[in-house]
Design a protein around this motif. Structure first.
Motif, PDB file in Angstrom:
ATOM      1  N   UNK F 157      13.246  64.190   0.840  1.00 29.43           N
ATOM      2  CA  UNK F 157      14.625  64.211   0.491  1.00 29.43           C
ATOM      3  C   UNK F 157      15.345  63.545   1.629  1.00 29.43           C
ATOM      4  N   UNK F 158      16.507  63.319   1.875  1.00 31.18           N
ATOM      5  CA  UNK F 158      17.017  62.870   2.849  1.00 31.18           C
ATOM      6  C   UNK F 158      17.587  63.981   3.962  1.00 31.18           C
ATOM      7  N   UNK F 159      17.602  65.138   3.664  1.00 31.41           N
ATOM      8  CA  UNK F 159      17.846  66.146   4.464  1.00 31.41           C
ATOM      9  C   UNK F 159      17.535  67.513   3.691  1.00 31.41           C
ATOM     10  N   UNK F 160      17.434  68.616   4.534  1.00 34.45           N
ATOM     11  CA  UNK F 160      17.188  69.901   3.668  1.00 34.45           C
ATOM     12  C   UNK F 160      18.331  70.396   3.197  1.00 34.45           C
ATOM     13  N   UNK F 161      19.405  70.116   3.693  1.00 34.08           N
ATOM     14  CA  UNK F 161      20.957  70.607   2.997  1.00 34.08           C
ATOM     15  C   UNK F 161      22.032  69.216   3.230  1.00 34.08           C
ATOM     16  N   UNK F 213      13.694  56.921   9.273  1.00 35.16           N
ATOM     17  CA  UNK F 213      12.338  57.091   9.061  1.00 35.16           C
ATOM     18  C   UNK F 213      11.680  58.174   9.861  1.00 35.16           C
ATOM     19  N   UNK F 214      12.375  58.603  10.889  1.00 38.94           N
ATOM     20  CA  UNK F 214      11.929  59.783  11.487  1.00 38.94           C
ATOM     21  C   UNK F 214      11.791  61.298  10.592  1.00 38.94           C
ATOM     22  N   UNK F 215      12.530  61.107   9.680  1.00 40.04           N
ATOM     23  CA  UNK F 215      12.323  62.178   8.681  1.00 40.04           C
ATOM     24  C   UNK F 215      11.084  62.534   8.133  1.00 40.04           C
ATOM     25  N   UNK F 216      10.204  61.614   8.217  1.00 38.71           N
ATOM     26  CA  UNK F 216       9.028  61.806   8.072  1.00 38.71           C
ATOM     27  C   UNK F 216       8.165  62.814   8.663  1.00 38.71           C
ATOM     28  N   UNK F 217       8.573  62.986  10.103  1.00 34.12           N
ATOM     29  CA  UNK F 217       8.293  63.976  10.974  1.00 34.12           C
ATOM     30  C   UNK F 217       9.082  65.244  11.265  1.00 34.12           C
ATOM     31  N   UNK F 218      10.077  64.939  11.113  1.00 31.55           N
ATOM     32  CA  UNK F 218      11.046  66.120  11.393  1.00 31.55           C
ATOM     33  C   UNK F 218      10.896  67.016  10.276  1.00 31.55           C
ATOM     34  N   UNK F 219      10.696  66.500   8.985  1.00 30.78           N
ATOM     35  CA  UNK F 219      10.702  67.451   7.731  1.00 30.78           C
ATOM     36  C   UNK F 219       9.339  67.706   7.237  1.00 30.78           C
ATOM     37  N   UNK F 220       8.920  68.845   6.645  1.00 31.98           N
ATOM     38  CA  UNK F 220       7.651  69.031   6.041  1.00 31.98           C
ATOM     39  C   UNK F 220       8.070  69.511   4.734  1.00 31.98           C
ATOM     40  N   UNK F 221       7.558  68.464   3.941  1.00 29.97           N
ATOM     41  CA  UNK F 221       7.995  68.947   2.237  1.00 29.97           C
ATOM     42  C   UNK F 221       6.794  69.923   1.475  1.00 29.97           C
ATOM     43  N   UNK F 222       7.553  71.041   1.160  1.00 24.80           N
ATOM     44  CA  UNK F 222       6.236  71.784   0.358  1.00 24.80           C
ATOM     45  C   UNK F 222       6.765  72.066  -0.921  1.00 24.80           C
ATOM     46  N   UNK F 223       5.919  73.025  -1.856  1.00 21.94           N
ATOM     47  CA  UNK F 223       6.466  73.097  -3.091  1.00 21.94           C
ATOM     48  C   UNK F 223       7.917  73.416  -3.568  1.00 21.94           C
ATOM     49  N   UNK F 224       8.454  74.108  -2.356  1.00 20.77           N
ATOM     50  CA  UNK F 224       9.880  74.620  -2.733  1.00 20.77           C
ATOM     51  C   UNK F 224      11.021  74.058  -2.115  1.00 20.77           C
ATOM     52  N   UNK F 225      10.482  72.982  -1.432  1.00 20.03           N
ATOM     53  CA  UNK F 225      11.788  71.917  -0.628  1.00 20.03           C
ATOM     54  C   UNK F 225      10.922  71.703   0.618  1.00 20.03           C
ATOM     55  N   UNK F 226      12.182  71.349   1.533  1.00 25.57           N
ATOM     56  CA  UNK F 226      11.745  70.657   2.710  1.00 25.57           C
ATOM     57  C   UNK F 226      12.110  71.709   3.825  1.00 25.57           C
TER      58      UNK F 226
END
Lengths: 331, 331, 331, 331, 331, 331
Positions: F157-161, F213-226
């Motif tokens: 996603x682009x963000x968690x919220x 592109x840093x979102x790749x490291x900032x966020x961790x995407x799991x089953x229920x969202x980032x």
């Protein structure tokens, strides 16, 4: 035969005469189209008149190298109307000499001063306090503080710059504020009869009189104007005013609730922390005092900005105590 | 025999009677020590009385599930003094029924309203405009605007929340502001006789009357209170007030300088951009109007904060229109 | 045979026993996936343990309707380790009864308190003042102020919330700050030997001891914690601390320069106006005191935020005294 | 035989010729290592070239005392490449004389102007409005407004300073903004087909064309550039632009929803209150217009900052319309 | 016989001698009473002495037209005590000539430099790192980074302006900060033994050493001082310092938790976004580093403000790196 | 016979069927008139439908006590049009059981996802990079980075919220931004042909692709969202994106000027320090990227605010990602 000596403030338009004045302003400026000049002003207690000195004027060299702001001069000249308002024309100029005392020169005659008589303003302030503060101990406290500082209050300015920065300026400002306080206290006490506890009109008037009393300790008034004292710089008049009240109230039987509201109104009178108030107004009394004070100060700044500005166009420049354009009128 | 029907605002302490009221507040709260309760209030036009409903009260279930803010109820009960001030005790309660009209029920009797008579306030406002605005075309403009909106002005609140948010609140606020404007205009015109151009007292008074006139378009007043209109949300009363003035002035021979100063005072009356003013006050007239307006609004917020707060301690909570603690007195 | 009574703070993991505790927290919460529960905590002076109470627990009804924050309970239960840290398991719970006094119950045993002994902290603070303030009159002033308020200082918290909000918290915070002040004063006096006038190490240490002394007047400490006084709300500890210094210094022969620097360091210790300082630090002494104070307060807030937070993920929520996420560690 | 007269903007590098130019800049500066000099620039409509005048130059005295920004000169000289870019070398200089008209001098040839032809830009703007606004009444409104102000729009700058502050600058800026608006409206209408009500592409384009139309009343364009009018100072182009739209729309059958969105997009186009917007963008249309406008203005400021800066190092000074360093490139 | 050549920093009061110095300051000023003068200063590595040059001095013309900040001069003169502190009296002055090398002139002898020996400071910093960082890989990382940049670190200033802006200033500042970090880490680790995970003292010390290491890339040090590099302007030392750490740590077996805390402490060391920190301190380690750093920088600014200010009155002017008045003492 | 199983997103209005969905929202609310209810929503990948559950509904108890946000349910029901838009009517509901897999249940079918196909968006992004970046090494860098993270980019996603907080949201946002970047780069390069150095269109497009592109490291995407990672919390995607570029560029022969401009555009893309940018845009390239990015994010927030809001009146509430009212249309 010596020329007639006439106070600057009494010179008729176009009348040539000798007069004594202080150099109150000397700025090294450039016109919008790039020409260098000095803007200088001379004043006595009641009037200030300026003129430009262009770089090809015979006065240009002495102006640049010798004239000194705050020093006194004997001038011969006249005031002429121009499209920029009244301007001084200088025929002769030299520094004041000791012998000029014989012709009536006195440095005090040149300091900027309120248009109103300090003793009369003091008396009126005292009268308002005596008439409008019903509670006897509180009234006595206010009267005591005024009388204990009668002499210094007469000369005190309201500030070193910004607003009412002249001899008697403190009294002029405080009197305006106190009158507005008395009006608003009366009005709002009547409007909100059910407020519990009721609006304390005594406190509003007392705080109007005393909100700036700490200036007595913040500023030191000398021959050439007011300066900040050490304690004024490090503590400030907002706290020092409350100190004076607490010191004078010690041992008196002032109602503690009234005293607390008075102290609070003093420290809160500048409203926001970044404007100098350790606490915001938290009582109706303090709120009224803030508005009465702030309007009087800002309005005086605006009036001065209009009077002093020499730029073109419908609005003044931003170089004034308000840091904003002010409309000069005449669409 | 039916019980006596007495308006809520006329109930004596301890007197049990029937009355009609609207549920004006219902909050699901928790005490500081963790007990849940509802805070509810009932009101008619002149009085609002609240009570807590604890979770073990027989009223707890209907309160939670049925009672609806803005609906009307017939109650039987009394007002008792408690250490938290007057509290309602409810013996019976049911929603209003059609037949209650026969006993005198009318929804309008329950809306919060100014303590003052709207027609009388309107008349007084008109009188000030007629007496204190010397310039004929300007005076006529102000009078025309007032008369053209006579009906809606009577009911208009000054805001949907914050200050003077009740029927007639607009007139109450504007009348206060205009009176202060008239006082201050007189005072400062006298204080600064040399201001050039002189302080325009007419403009100060006219702007006092009209500064909030855009509320007529910003708000839509319905049975249950005022709401923002679409144009009110997207444009706002500051601009819409100037629109009304421009539309009414079109084709009239108003002095353009006066009209411009009036328009400016309207759009600048909230002073700072973040408070809603596209331009700061740039004229003495606009400055005075701002202070008269702001003080009246803030003081009404403070008075309301004191009256409404139910927390302990020397100061109110911060949950009020000022977002700050207010001192409640009684050291 | 009655169960063993063991102080909560001495319960071994998994040991079941009876104990007395105060209900220190009760929040009506919802999990991120929408399930309602209460978060409750019980504490004695040295330890606080929490647990969730789900809506299907037999404790749910008494928790919602009866348990009261600040009241005392006799519990039987044990502390079990869980993935969220230690949690209380409650077997029995009832309010404390008068007869519990016989078994050793005393309300004071339940108030949150510093981990350090107040008398010992007081003694240490006094010792630092006596050793590190070279100037005799200044030293005497500091010692006099401490000794005149010996009793109330022992119990005073540093604040009602935010940091060091527990019995003895004032002394714990002030002692930390004073030690850092002594270290930094020594260090920087050595680093800048040419500063003129030299860094006044005495003032740094004295201001470290006294920077928060106004809390004595700002706060009123009762059975259930500290509350703001009326004067605390309207004037505030920053000014009231300076009052105490001035009152105690009156008539003493304190060097006026040292006294002024001390007063300034007290009113400037919060640095920015919006943080409560009427003046920013304008002396090296005041600057050092600000940093020593601010670090200690913020670090205690951060340590508490880490200890108290119960959310998931690498950082805490923002619901703490710093209003920011804090890293909990364990990448 | 008189020297060749060549427009400044057509001088080849190193070519010596006579030309007419206005003195566009004259600053009294000091180098970083303390040497005084004047920075002066001369320009015609298409090109501006500067040079330093050191205090030992024969031009130093006339430069200081006589040269006047905004006046016209006949110069003989050449443009030479230097490490600071192209610099003027002056062989002769004198003020323009009446007889110079015979050699082709015309003041208008010296005013800074857009690189693009105003009539062509106007035509293109009109074409976009006609092609991209589908709704007939709205399209007609936009066309009418443009045509009613055809003449003044040709010369209008976009501002007195900051960005596009030259003849034709208004059209250059508005054309850029409108093109971006058309692109973004198309793109986002396609991206969000389910938005309800749909993105109004007509309003986006119309607001692109009209967002700054109030400049017509805010600014007064004279021989030497644009000045603020009285109403521009006191009301401002943001409100005055909406006035023009409302006046032209009165009596037309514009869809009220479209008109309201257009008015809103005009008053919200500067986005934040402190940037001059009474309301923030509350519609998708207004949001797009803000970004298209702000980017074009800021990018023009940045391009100008790079072109005008004469300091050393990798970044420009902060003395530009963005008040920040801008990277000049060339690591 | 040539006069004695004595370093400026070794001149006794009143001793006349020849010396070499750089012109470090030349300002075109006006006294408060309007007289123009130049304020100039000359310095060698250890001492800076200033003097005013009045417009009637024979030095006035060469000062205005020839003297250049950053150039080297041979002077003959003496240092005399005045009421404004030590002042230079100049008998002769001429620019340095190539042959002056023979008499011992070297440009490096004139650059402002730390009062402490760079090699000794470097050695001490290394020693602290080796003694106070317990974790071997982290310690090795810190030592490696220091040793890899041994040479440039010796000369690096801490900033181009503001604080520690002199040769060796980087080491002086970093050494102060690291010492304070070591003290505070020890103190708070002891105070909060239960913090989980425990305060990482190694990280606090490592971050103290490395918090400003990005200055190596942000600044380029030349003969006349430090300048920003292109990457320093566009990226900044806060990010570039973390780059250096990441590059040196790549391939090493640093504990990732320690490395992350170290990186975070570097980017958060300026605390607020508007002060340059992309993230606020979110760990106890980062919080401590911020306070140690900020105090050292601000205190150096304040000490410099007191030493450099030449205005009258109890406080300095606001023209210093703190943009505020600083108290000079002596009530 | 089992009921028909139809994806939620394919249910026709009024059609009753069985379907699988995740509970995506469950809020405990109160109507403006005081009635409590739950607002719940169910969703599959393409559609989200909500309904209120009143306290007298038979679903009220299981909703309060059992339903869990993020868990999957099998429902039978239909979608009915109401004045508040489409609403779900629930006939049956139970948690998903293992055997439901047999009927086609798959958790991935319920996650919120972009309306566009991720693989197709990825391909298009790659195509733009290959076509619009002329410089070969830079183009290769961008392509390499995209291809090296092909898999995770599809789901990111682009963000968690806030904006684009759904599967594929990263690609949807980045593709929009890159397209706008390409358009604006082309347009402004043409408009400013004389800019020196010229606008680098390659850098604008490359930075459009890589700004987040840093979102790749900032966020961790799991089953229920980032969720935020530890390094994402302590360092942040702005810096981490530049890290990825630097790591991939190491050892490649990228033009250092282009690389520096690209790195700068990444760290400056949020423009203001308080919005997360360590440096403001200091190049034309960075300025364009900021505007393209910010508009796309804010517009998506606004569109979502309009779609999600359920309040009355002409504008939405302020409870949305923009924290402001948004106009819903329909004057």
């Amino acid at each position: 035969m010596p020329a007639l000596i006439v106070p600057l403030s009494e010179l008729a338009d176009g009348q040539e005469a000798d007069f004594f004045a202080v150099l109150s302003e000397k700025q090294d400026l450039t016109t919008r189209d790039g020409k260098p000049y000095f803007r200088v002003s001379f004043r006595d207690a009641k009037r200030e008149v300026g003129l430009p000195i262009w770089s090809d004027s015979p006065l240009a060299a002495p102006c640049r190298n010798e004239w000194t702001v705050g020093e006194f001069y004997k001038l011969r000249g006249s005031i002429e109307q121009s499209k920029f308002g009244p301007q001084l024309e200088i025929r002769k100029i030299r520094p004041v000499e000791p012998s000029d005392r014989d012709e009536g020169f006195d440095p005090a005659m040149c300091l900027a001063a309120s248009r109103f008589d300090p003793e009369q303003m003091f008396a009126e302030l005292l009268a308002i306090a005596e008439e409008r503060i019903g509670d006897k101990p509180l009234r006595q406290l206010v009267v005591d503080i005024l009388e204990a500082h009668h002499e210094p209050l007469l000369a005190l300015p309201a500030a070193t710059r910004n607003h009412h920065a002249f001899v008697g300026g403190y009294l002029e400002h405080v009197l305006n504020v106190t009158r507005t306080c008395a009006y608003l206290a009366e009005k709002y006490a009547e409007l909100y009869p059910d407020l519990e506890p009721p609006l304390d009109k005594d406190v509003v008037v007392a705080a109007g009189v005393l909100h700036d009393i700490g200036k007595l300790r913040e500023l030191s008034v000398g021959a050439t104007g007011a300066e900040y004292t050490a304690s004024g710089s490090l503590i400030g008049h907002v706290l020092q005013g409350r100190d004076i009240v607490r010191e004078m109230a010690a041992g008196q039987s002032i109602d503690p609730e009234k005293l607390l509201r008075l102290e609070h109104a003093i420290i809160a009178h500048q409203r926001l922390p970044e404007w100098g108030a350790p606490k915001p107004p938290m009582t109706p009394e303090a709120l009224i005092v803030h508005y009465a004070d702030d309007l009087d100060a800002k309005l005086q700044m605006m009036v001065t900005a209009i009077a002093d500005d020499t730029s073109d166009g419908p609005v003044t420049s931003k170089r004034n105590a308000l840091y904003q354009h002010v409309y000069r009128g005449g669409v």
